[in-house]
Design a protein around this motif. Structure first.
Motif, PDB file in Angstrom:
ATOM      1  N   TRP A 301      15.153  37.149   7.207  1.00 40.03           N
ATOM      2  CA  TRP A 301      13.713  37.111   7.497  1.00 40.03           C
ATOM      3  C   TRP A 301      13.465  36.905   8.991  1.00 40.03           C
ATOM      4  O   TRP A 301      12.684  37.637   9.607  1.00 40.03           O
ATOM      5  CB  TRP A 301      13.069  35.994   6.680  1.00 40.03           C
ATOM      6  CG  TRP A 301      11.703  35.614   7.158  1.00 40.03           C
ATOM      7  CD1 TRP A 301      10.622  36.431   7.291  1.00 40.03           C
ATOM      8  CD2 TRP A 301      11.291  34.320   7.601  1.00 40.03           C
ATOM      9  NE1 TRP A 301       9.547  35.721   7.774  1.00 40.03           N
ATOM     10  CE2 TRP A 301       9.922  34.432   7.963  1.00 40.03           C
ATOM     11  CE3 TRP A 301      11.922  33.086   7.688  1.00 40.03           C
ATOM     12  CZ2 TRP A 301       9.200  33.339   8.437  1.00 40.03           C
ATOM     13  CZ3 TRP A 301      11.188  31.993   8.157  1.00 40.03           C
ATOM     14  CH2 TRP A 301       9.858  32.127   8.529  1.00 40.03           C
ATOM     15  N   LEU A 302      14.156  35.932   9.586  1.00 40.03           N
ATOM     16  CA  LEU A 302      13.960  35.649  11.006  1.00 40.03           C
ATOM     17  C   LEU A 302      14.401  36.831  11.875  1.00 40.03           C
ATOM     18  O   LEU A 302      13.724  37.196  12.845  1.00 40.03           O
ATOM     19  CB  LEU A 302      14.742  34.396  11.398  1.00 40.03           C
ATOM     20  CG  LEU A 302      14.207  33.074  10.835  1.00 40.03           C
ATOM     21  CD1 LEU A 302      15.159  31.928  11.164  1.00 40.03           C
ATOM     22  CD2 LEU A 302      12.809  32.779  11.373  1.00 40.03           C
ATOM     23  N   THR A 303      15.534  37.441  11.517  1.00 38.62           N
ATOM     24  CA  THR A 303      16.047  38.565  12.304  1.00 38.62           C
ATOM     25  C   THR A 303      15.088  39.749  12.258  1.00 38.62           C
ATOM     26  O   THR A 303      14.797  40.375  13.288  1.00 38.62           O
ATOM     27  CB  THR A 303      17.427  38.999  11.793  1.00 38.62           C
ATOM     28  OG1 THR A 303      18.322  37.877  11.840  1.00 38.62           O
ATOM     29  CG2 THR A 303      18.008  40.123  12.635  1.00 38.62           C
ATOM     30  N   LEU A 304      14.592  40.068  11.083  1.00 28.59           N
ATOM     31  CA  LEU A 304      13.654  41.175  10.952  1.00 28.59           C
ATOM     32  C   LEU A 304      12.346  40.885  11.678  1.00 28.59           C
ATOM     33  O   LEU A 304      11.755  41.782  12.293  1.00 28.59           O
ATOM     34  CB  LEU A 304      13.388  41.457   9.472  1.00 28.59           C
ATOM     35  CG  LEU A 304      14.548  42.094   8.701  1.00 28.59           C
ATOM     36  CD1 LEU A 304      14.297  42.007   7.203  1.00 28.59           C
ATOM     37  CD2 LEU A 304      14.750  43.545   9.126  1.00 28.59           C
ATOM     38  N   ALA A 305      11.898  39.640  11.603  1.00 25.09           N
ATOM     39  CA  ALA A 305      10.665  39.264  12.295  1.00 25.09           C
ATOM     40  C   ALA A 305      10.826  39.416  13.808  1.00 25.09           C
ATOM     41  O   ALA A 305       9.925  39.907  14.494  1.00 25.09           O
ATOM     42  CB  ALA A 305      10.281  37.834  11.941  1.00 25.09           C
ATOM     43  N   VAL A 306      11.978  39.000  14.323  1.00 29.86           N
ATOM     44  CA  VAL A 306      12.238  39.136  15.765  1.00 29.86           C
ATOM     45  C   VAL A 306      12.312  40.609  16.151  1.00 29.86           C
ATOM     46  O   VAL A 306      11.761  41.030  17.174  1.00 29.86           O
ATOM     47  CB  VAL A 306      13.543  38.408  16.142  1.00 29.86           C
ATOM     48  CG1 VAL A 306      13.962  38.765  17.568  1.00 29.86           C
ATOM     49  CG2 VAL A 306      13.358  36.900  16.010  1.00 29.86           C
TER      50      VAL A 306
END
Length: 318
Positions: A301-306
């Motif tokens: 989730w964090l990687t895709l958001a970044v």
């Protein structure tokens, strides 16, 4: 001119009724990133209408697909994304170089979402792979074989459904979230129950004994039921690396991800430990499973958001 391998350039093919074809053609003609545009009037039989093809750099594809969907093309026709493995084109090169984000950093969201939906389906094949991988992990536990543990990790099909949980949050796809969560719950549940039944048979036949599972005989696989801070760290790193590999079309890196997480080994240990009443191991393995699934989902989730944020800022700057 340039010849490139991979999907630096993607052909967007549209089949739609003639009434929509004019708007779709105007939209693509106005897009300066399109290095070529071809219209085949009346070439589409179903739906009756036209076929339009445009070559675009990866970075431009997501916006074009969204604009075509805003026109309603997907409601009455189809939108296809076809990777171009080799292209030789001066205009194509200029279009790629003008893109604000490098190819490896570009996420083609329609492609990623489609793969997530497909690989998150609870199918017969998915279930069989889950059972076989968990069974292999259980055998690895009984024989204290690190090699078999690695094989079980690679065989397990659970990674994409796990990362799909984070993708569903980033792209606001509640149906995808429910689909992936259901697949994981059923997959691990069925696999653990099936391997538990087989382990019970093996115990009754004397193939596996409680002595095989004693700590002194399990130096190579004891980490499965002994989670610690490193377990979460590894899950976070593996989740981030796996998402980057999937979205940047670098699938070769996924093998390293598969052999870094212990979701399948934990499921195998739960099954075999439950048969012998080793409840401390069942609890420890369950905690390992939860830590790995949660860590990878959060990291994804964090990687895709970044990635989404970086792309948005790059396009704004341009």
């Amino acid at each position: 001119m340039r010849s490139a391998y991979g999907d630096h350039v993607i052909t967007v093919r549209v089949c739609c009724p003639t009434a929509l074809a004019a708007e779709a053609t105007d939209l693509l003609r106005a897009n300066t990133a399109a290095s070529s545009l071809v219209v085949h009037p009346g070439a589409s039989i179903r739906p009756p209408g036209d076929v339009i093809e445009a070559d675009l750099p990866r970075d431009a594809v997501d916006d074009v697909v969204r604009a075509l969907m805003d026109l309603g093309v997907h409601e009455e026709g189809t939108i296809q994304l076809l990777p171009v493995e080799t292209w030789i084109s001066r205009p194509g090169l200029r279009a790629e170089e003008a893109a604000p984000v490098a190819d490896a950093d570009t996420v083609v969201w329609p492609d990623v979402i489609e793969q997530a939906y497909e690989d998150s389906a609870f199918t017969w094949t998915f279930m069989v792979f889950m059972v076989l991988a968990t069974l292999l992990a259980a055998i690895a536990v009984a024989t204290d074989s690190v090699i078999l543990i690695i094989g079980a990790m690679v065989l397990g099909p659970e990674f994409v459904p796990i990362t799909s949980l984070g993708l569903a949050i980033v792209r606001r796809r509640p149906h995808l979230f429910r689909r992936a969560l259901r697949t994981l719950a059923l997959g691990f549940g069925v696999a653990i129950l099936a391997v538990t039944a087989l382990a019970a048979v093996a115990r009754a036949a004397g193939i596996i004994t409680v002595a095989d599972l004693m700590p002194e005989n399990r130096s190579g696989t004891a980490f499965i039921y002994s989670p610690n801070a490193w377990s979460l760290s590894i899950a976070l790193i593996a989740g981030a690396a796996g998402v980057l590999a999937l979205t940047s079309n670098r699938s070769g890196s996924l093998v390293g991800v598969f052999i870094s997480v212990t979701t399948i080994p934990a499921a195998g240990n739960i099954a075999i430990a439950a048969v012998f009443g080793l409840w401390a191991e069942v609890w420890g393995s369950s905690l390992t499973l939860v830590i790995n699934v949660t860590g990878m989902a959060v990291a994804g989730w964090l990687t895709l958001a970044v990635q989404d944020r970086v792309r948005t800022r790059a396009r704004t700057a341009r």
